[in-house]
Write a protein that holds these residues in place. Sequence first.
Motif, PDB file in Angstrom:
ATOM      1  N   PHE A   1       0.812  -1.217   0.000  1.00  0.00           N
ATOM      2  CA  PHE A   1       0.000   0.000   0.000  1.00  0.00           C
ATOM      3  C   PHE A   1       0.845   1.265   0.000  1.00  0.00           C
ATOM      4  CE2 PHE A   1      -2.644  -3.463   1.351  1.00  0.00           C
ATOM      5  CZ  PHE A   1      -3.693  -3.313   0.455  1.00  0.00           C
ATOM      6  N   PHE A   2       2.106   1.100  -0.375  1.00  0.00           N
ATOM      7  CA  PHE A   2       2.916   2.208  -0.861  1.00  0.00           C
ATOM      8  C   PHE A   2       3.006   2.136  -2.388  1.00  0.00           C
ATOM      9  CE2 PHE A   2       4.185   2.163   3.536  1.00  0.00           C
ATOM     10  CZ  PHE A   2       4.447   3.493   3.828  1.00  0.00           C
ATOM     11  N   ASN A   3       2.367   1.103  -2.954  1.00  0.00           N
ATOM     12  CA  ASN A   3       2.302   0.911  -4.399  1.00  0.00           C
ATOM     13  C   ASN A   3       0.855   0.766  -4.873  1.00  0.00           C
ATOM     14  OD1 ASN A   3       5.287   0.214  -5.487  1.00  0.00           O
ATOM     15  ND2 ASN A   3       5.054  -0.549  -3.389  1.00  0.00           N
ATOM     16  N   ARG A   4      -0.054   1.002  -3.979  1.00  0.00           N
ATOM     17  CA  ARG A   4      -1.486   0.846  -4.247  1.00  0.00           C
ATOM     18  C   ARG A   4      -2.216   1.754  -3.282  1.00  0.00           C
ATOM     19  NH1 ARG A   4      -4.681  -4.926  -3.334  1.00  0.00           N
ATOM     20  NH2 ARG A   4      -6.701  -4.316  -4.214  1.00  0.00           N
ATOM     21  N   PRO A   5      -3.304   2.379  -3.682  1.00  0.00           N
ATOM     22  CA  PRO A   5      -4.000   3.281  -2.763  1.00  0.00           C
ATOM     23  C   PRO A   5      -4.415   2.585  -1.469  1.00  0.00           C
ATOM     24  CG  PRO A   5      -4.813   3.581  -5.003  1.00  0.00           C
ATOM     25  CD  PRO A   5      -3.912   2.378  -5.027  1.00  0.00           C
ATOM     26  N   VAL A   6      -4.221   3.262  -0.349  1.00  0.00           N
ATOM     27  CA  VAL A   6      -4.659   2.724   0.942  1.00  0.00           C
ATOM     28  C   VAL A   6      -6.168   2.548   0.957  1.00  0.00           C
ATOM     29  CG1 VAL A   6      -4.741   3.190   3.429  1.00  0.00           C
ATOM     30  CG2 VAL A   6      -2.662   3.676   2.144  1.00  0.00           C
ATOM     31  N   ALA A   7      -6.887   3.327   0.162  1.00  0.00           N
ATOM     32  CA  ALA A   7      -8.344   3.186   0.064  1.00  0.00           C
ATOM     33  C   ALA A   7      -8.747   1.803  -0.428  1.00  0.00           C
ATOM     34  CB  ALA A   7      -8.915   4.257  -0.865  1.00  0.00           C
ATOM     35  N   GLU A   8      -7.826   1.056  -1.035  1.00  0.00           N
ATOM     36  CA  GLU A   8      -8.118  -0.288  -1.527  1.00  0.00           C
ATOM     37  C   GLU A   8      -7.617  -1.367  -0.570  1.00  0.00           C
ATOM     38  OE1 GLU A   8      -6.562  -0.734  -5.462  1.00  0.00           O
ATOM     39  OE2 GLU A   8      -7.551   1.063  -6.244  1.00  0.00           O
ATOM     40  N   SER A   9      -7.283  -0.988   0.648  1.00  0.00           N
ATOM     41  CA  SER A   9      -6.647  -1.942   1.563  1.00  0.00           C
ATOM     42  C   SER A   9      -7.549  -3.092   1.969  1.00  0.00           C
ATOM     43  CB  SER A   9      -6.147  -1.217   2.819  1.00  0.00           C
ATOM     44  OG  SER A   9      -7.217  -0.582   3.482  1.00  0.00           O
ATOM     45  N   GLY A  10      -8.851  -2.971   1.788  1.00  0.00           N
ATOM     46  CA  GLY A  10      -9.738  -4.084   2.118  1.00  0.00           C
ATOM     47  C   GLY A  10     -10.231  -4.831   0.908  1.00  0.00           C
ATOM     48  N   ASN A  11      -9.590  -4.640  -0.243  1.00  0.00           N
ATOM     49  CA  ASN A  11     -10.121  -5.181  -1.493  1.00  0.00           C
ATOM     50  C   ASN A  11      -9.469  -6.479  -1.956  1.00  0.00           C
ATOM     51  OD1 ASN A  11     -11.738  -2.959  -1.483  1.00  0.00           O
ATOM     52  ND2 ASN A  11     -10.895  -2.024  -3.315  1.00  0.00           N
ATOM     53  N   GLY A  12      -8.566  -7.029  -1.177  1.00  0.00           N
ATOM     54  CA  GLY A  12      -7.985  -8.307  -1.542  1.00  0.00           C
ATOM     55  C   GLY A  12      -6.964  -8.219  -2.662  1.00  0.00           C
TER      56      GLY A  12
ATOM     57  N   VAL B   1      11.288   5.164   4.480  1.00  0.00           N
ATOM     58  CA  VAL B   1      12.025   4.585   3.351  1.00  0.00           C
ATOM     59  C   VAL B   1      11.082   4.282   2.193  1.00  0.00           C
ATOM     60  CG1 VAL B   1      13.366   2.574   2.594  1.00  0.00           C
ATOM     61  CG2 VAL B   1      13.870   3.665   4.792  1.00  0.00           C
ATOM     62  N   PHE B   2       9.938   3.659   2.488  1.00  0.00           N
ATOM     63  CA  PHE B   2       8.998   3.311   1.417  1.00  0.00           C
ATOM     64  C   PHE B   2       8.456   4.553   0.719  1.00  0.00           C
ATOM     65  CE2 PHE B   2       7.770  -0.964   3.561  1.00  0.00           C
ATOM     66  CZ  PHE B   2       8.885  -1.562   2.996  1.00  0.00           C
ATOM     67  N   SER B   3       8.155   5.599   1.486  1.00  0.00           N
ATOM     68  CA  SER B   3       7.629   6.822   0.857  1.00  0.00           C
ATOM     69  C   SER B   3       8.675   7.454  -0.059  1.00  0.00           C
ATOM     70  CB  SER B   3       7.175   7.816   1.924  1.00  0.00           C
ATOM     71  OG  SER B   3       8.271   8.274   2.697  1.00  0.00           O
ATOM     72  N   LEU B   4       9.937   7.388   0.337  1.00  0.00           N
ATOM     73  CA  LEU B   4      11.001   7.952  -0.504  1.00  0.00           C
ATOM     74  C   LEU B   4      11.276   7.082  -1.730  1.00  0.00           C
ATOM     75  CD1 LEU B   4      13.532   9.143   2.233  1.00  0.00           C
ATOM     76  CD2 LEU B   4      11.985  10.552   0.862  1.00  0.00           C
ATOM     77  N   LEU B   5      11.021   5.793  -1.625  1.00  0.00           N
ATOM     78  CA  LEU B   5      11.237   4.905  -2.767  1.00  0.00           C
ATOM     79  C   LEU B   5      10.097   4.963  -3.782  1.00  0.00           C
ATOM     80  CD1 LEU B   5      12.654   1.628  -1.125  1.00  0.00           C
ATOM     81  CD2 LEU B   5      13.915   3.314  -2.464  1.00  0.00           C
ATOM     82  N   PHE B   6       8.857   4.972  -3.287  1.00  0.00           N
ATOM     83  CA  PHE B   6       7.728   4.706  -4.172  1.00  0.00           C
ATOM     84  C   PHE B   6       6.906   5.929  -4.564  1.00  0.00           C
ATOM     85  CE2 PHE B   6       8.296   0.692  -1.700  1.00  0.00           C
ATOM     86  CZ  PHE B   6       8.793  -0.072  -2.752  1.00  0.00           C
ATOM     87  N   TYR B   7       6.927   7.004  -3.797  1.00  0.00           N
ATOM     88  CA  TYR B   7       6.084   8.156  -4.107  1.00  0.00           C
ATOM     89  C   TYR B   7       6.778   9.104  -5.083  1.00  0.00           C
ATOM     90  CZ  TYR B   7       3.013   6.719  -0.271  1.00  0.00           C
ATOM     91  OH  TYR B   7       2.145   6.032   0.542  1.00  0.00           O
ATOM     92  N   ALA B   8       5.985   9.965  -5.708  1.00  0.00           N
ATOM     93  CA  ALA B   8       6.509  10.880  -6.727  1.00  0.00           C
ATOM     94  C   ALA B   8       7.506  11.865  -6.148  1.00  0.00           C
ATOM     95  CB  ALA B   8       5.352  11.624  -7.395  1.00  0.00           C
TER      96      ALA B   8
END
Length: 525
Positions: free
Chosen positions: A40-51, A459-466
């Motif tokens: 969920f650093f590579n997918r919206p957190v809003a989809e965290s319950g979507n499997g 670390v994840f935010s610095l790797l994956f976000y714009a």
Amino acid sequence: MTSSPSSSTFVPIPTHDRLDALDVLRGFALIGICIANVEFFNRPVAESGNGIPAGLHGLDWLTAFLVAYVVSGKFWTIFSLLFGMGFALMLERSRTAERPFLPAYGRRIAVLGLFGLLHYLLLWSGDILISYAIGALALMLMLFARARWLIGALAACFLLAQLPGFGFAGWLVTPLVFTGLVGVYLRSEQRALFPLVAIVPGSLMLLAAMLDFAGGKGDMGALLAIGAALVLLGLLAWGFDQPERARPLRAGVAIFVLTYGLTSLDGAVRHFAPQSGPVSSVTSATGEQTDAASATLLQYRERTARSIEEKQVLTNGGYADAVAMRLGHLEARMRDETGFVVVGVSVFLVGVWFVRSGVIANAGRHVRLFQRLAVGGIGFGVGLGLLSSLISTGRPPGVDDGGYDLANALMTLGSLPASLGYVAAVLLALHGSGVLARVRMLAPFGRMALSNYLMQSLVFSLLFYAHGLGWWGICRSEQVGIALLLCALQIVFSHWWLARFQYGPLEWVWRALTYLTWPPLRRSA
């Protein structure tokens, strides 16, 4: 703050008095949390319950499947168990030292909530620390609040909810009632008191649900679920002996099973026997009256819009845009926290029982119990999730969930027994011999759990976000590989740091603000 505590000060526990088993378990749980969170650093957190998302193949699909059914939901549950254990240990220490507990613990959860808020706003909207702080507050109310405090809080929520901009206060009424009822069960010395206060309102809710159904309204799900839960809890409390030491375990397991059992039942009814009769009227976010089907459509559209916004901002926007987006979602996030009170506290209570029963402090004496938990808990919990995958592995696009709500509820129902099984397996390894005993190397990693958890998000935010390297959307197997590599580096760093210092950097700040004293940071030569 002062540099040295007085004799009446409740001070932080020395490192040599810690339970190493808890640190090992924290380290183990943190690895699982890192593996689950990286998605969920590579997918919206809003989809965290979507499997599992559609379109995955080969190694990426296998990775996503294993994470979904072996990792996801299990490791935050382990951390919740450990949080309850930490609460009980701190309470026992305060009672043994005859020191006041509530002021220090109140500061502790306030600082944790502040860390969580900053984490949410500045790094990642999937923060769990806010949830733990709110759950800890509910646990304090259950075990210590007087009736007049709760009644006053309920009255305040009703009044605040009438003011512009304070509508969220109305959402606090249900968790306050819940904490009050569970508190009566945990503390009452009169056998009939809890059954009475649970069965009467529960029966009234069931009656109201039946009247709604008879009147053709059909919107009776919440009343039916809460009413049934209260009546069943009341009957269980009346029919079985409830020694005080066993109450946290029985309450925690009952609340967890009832919550997801009823959710599974609701999902099964909607999946196998969809209703085509009349539906009720609800109010949308814009104030318009819609039927239940339209409300479901509205909820789907809002979730989709939030997911699109999140992806757009995090893959194309700057850091200020990301912070502004999370700030805009904060009220909705806080409103959603009311649901965590029920589930989170149920797991906290199981953790409290582990300490009060002496099981965790004398783990070596309970090998048979841990063997049964490891085999039965993992077998049943993970097995139930795998069984649910035969129904659905992910939410399909559109309003119809395609049975996913049922599948997700069953998988989540298995998360508590699976987590207990994982805990038992780690403790067996820790108290065994051979290569498995090397799991104790995770103790420094777990001792710095707060620092390492927030470092992972950084670390994840610095790797994956714009506003970092912009690696958003790399394949699932690479995501998990990065997460495992980061955990390995953090384990090495934790050993290096704690060879020189007594606490992790944020743990030291947390303790200083909790106990209002500066604990020594550097180790003496």
